[in-house]
Design an enzyme around this catalytic site. Sequence first.
Site, PDB file in Angstrom:
ATOM      1  N   ASN A 109       8.113  42.830 -19.095  1.00 58.03           N
ATOM      2  CA  ASN A 109       7.448  42.234 -20.259  1.00 58.03           C
ATOM      3  C   ASN A 109       5.947  42.465 -20.128  1.00 58.03           C
ATOM      4  OD1 ASN A 109       6.996  40.451 -22.534  1.00 58.03           O
ATOM      5  ND2 ASN A 109       6.432  38.828 -21.089  1.00 58.03           N
ATOM      6  N   ILE A 167      12.141  32.891 -26.089  1.00 60.36           N
ATOM      7  CA  ILE A 167      12.562  32.457 -24.760  1.00 60.36           C
ATOM      8  C   ILE A 167      13.987  32.966 -24.568  1.00 60.36           C
ATOM      9  CG2 ILE A 167      13.116  30.419 -23.372  1.00 60.36           C
ATOM     10  CD1 ILE A 167      10.833  28.991 -24.945  1.00 60.36           C
ATOM     11  N   HIS A 173       2.326  40.912 -21.186  1.00 58.29           N
ATOM     12  CA  HIS A 173       1.829  39.605 -21.602  1.00 58.29           C
ATOM     13  C   HIS A 173       0.295  39.625 -21.566  1.00 58.29           C
ATOM     14  CE1 HIS A 173       1.855  35.301 -22.258  1.00 58.29           C
ATOM     15  NE2 HIS A 173       0.980  35.182 -21.277  1.00 58.29           N
ATOM     16  N   SER A 199      -0.892  41.465 -18.187  1.00 62.52           N
ATOM     17  CA  SER A 199       0.025  41.624 -17.060  1.00 62.52           C
ATOM     18  C   SER A 199       1.313  42.275 -17.543  1.00 62.52           C
ATOM     19  CB  SER A 199       0.392  40.254 -16.461  1.00 62.52           C
ATOM     20  OG  SER A 199      -0.763  39.517 -16.101  1.00 62.52           O
ATOM     21  N   ASP A 242       7.445  34.020 -19.107  1.00 69.54           N
ATOM     22  CA  ASP A 242       6.267  34.710 -18.549  1.00 69.54           C
ATOM     23  C   ASP A 242       6.092  34.401 -17.062  1.00 69.54           C
ATOM     24  OD1 ASP A 242       5.682  35.709 -21.140  1.00 69.54           O
ATOM     25  OD2 ASP A 242       4.597  33.878 -21.626  1.00 69.54           O
TER      26      ASP A 242
END
Length: 223
Positions: free
Chosen positions: A112, A97, A114, A141, A150
């Site tokens: 990112n 995080i 994911h 994604s 996310d």
Amino acid sequence: MTEHKPLPIAVLASGRGSNLEALMHACNTGQLPLEFRLVASDHAEAAALRRAESAAIPTVALDPSGYRTRRDFDLDLFARVAASGAELVVLAGFMRILDAEAIAPWTGRMINVHPSLLPRYRGLHTHRRALEAGDHEHGASVHFVSAELDGGPVIAQAHIDVRADDTETTLAARLLPFEHRLLPAVVKLIAEERLGLHDAVVTLDTIPLEQPLRLVDQALQRA
Ligand code: GAR
């Protein structure tokens, strides 16, 4: 096609590094104009670091236990990323995080990958949760990173069918090759300066995306 100057990037990865490898492969085969400035990890033993070293890409491993706070770690990490000259940061399996203050300068310049169809299943165990929910469709994604885990604006997704006999392992294994196509395809749009982020809205060729782009075969299409 117009030639674009190589995009300087930094990749952050905690583990295996297969998405990093996909970017390196796309670059080596002339599909993606990149300059790898740094691969950084929060695990010294991450295979991603070994992949980078084998290609003579500069690496750094920072141990979170050596910092007083999460923010101190992130500020040091992103100072090193900035010093590398990277203009884009790619989180490729970076399992931390991030601190809002540390990443604020990177808004619109950090993405990112994911393994779920966001906004479904942020966080961990996405394949298991998709199976438990009885989903018929699963996917991956790529999104711009915000301070919310996310949770940033989604750029593009790859969809796959869930099979009746899928397990967490088979679903993850079938999805991974799609991640390996999705991530370089999004990075290519960024290298070509075709993607933007304005007031949390993603634009392609300056036109807002109503829905995330969709990976069809090798190409991204408007949904
Ligand atoms: C990938 O499946 C990626 O989508 C996921 O970690 C894996 C890393 O694999 N990322 C997340 O779950 C981030 N929330 P890799 O190290 O082989 O690229």
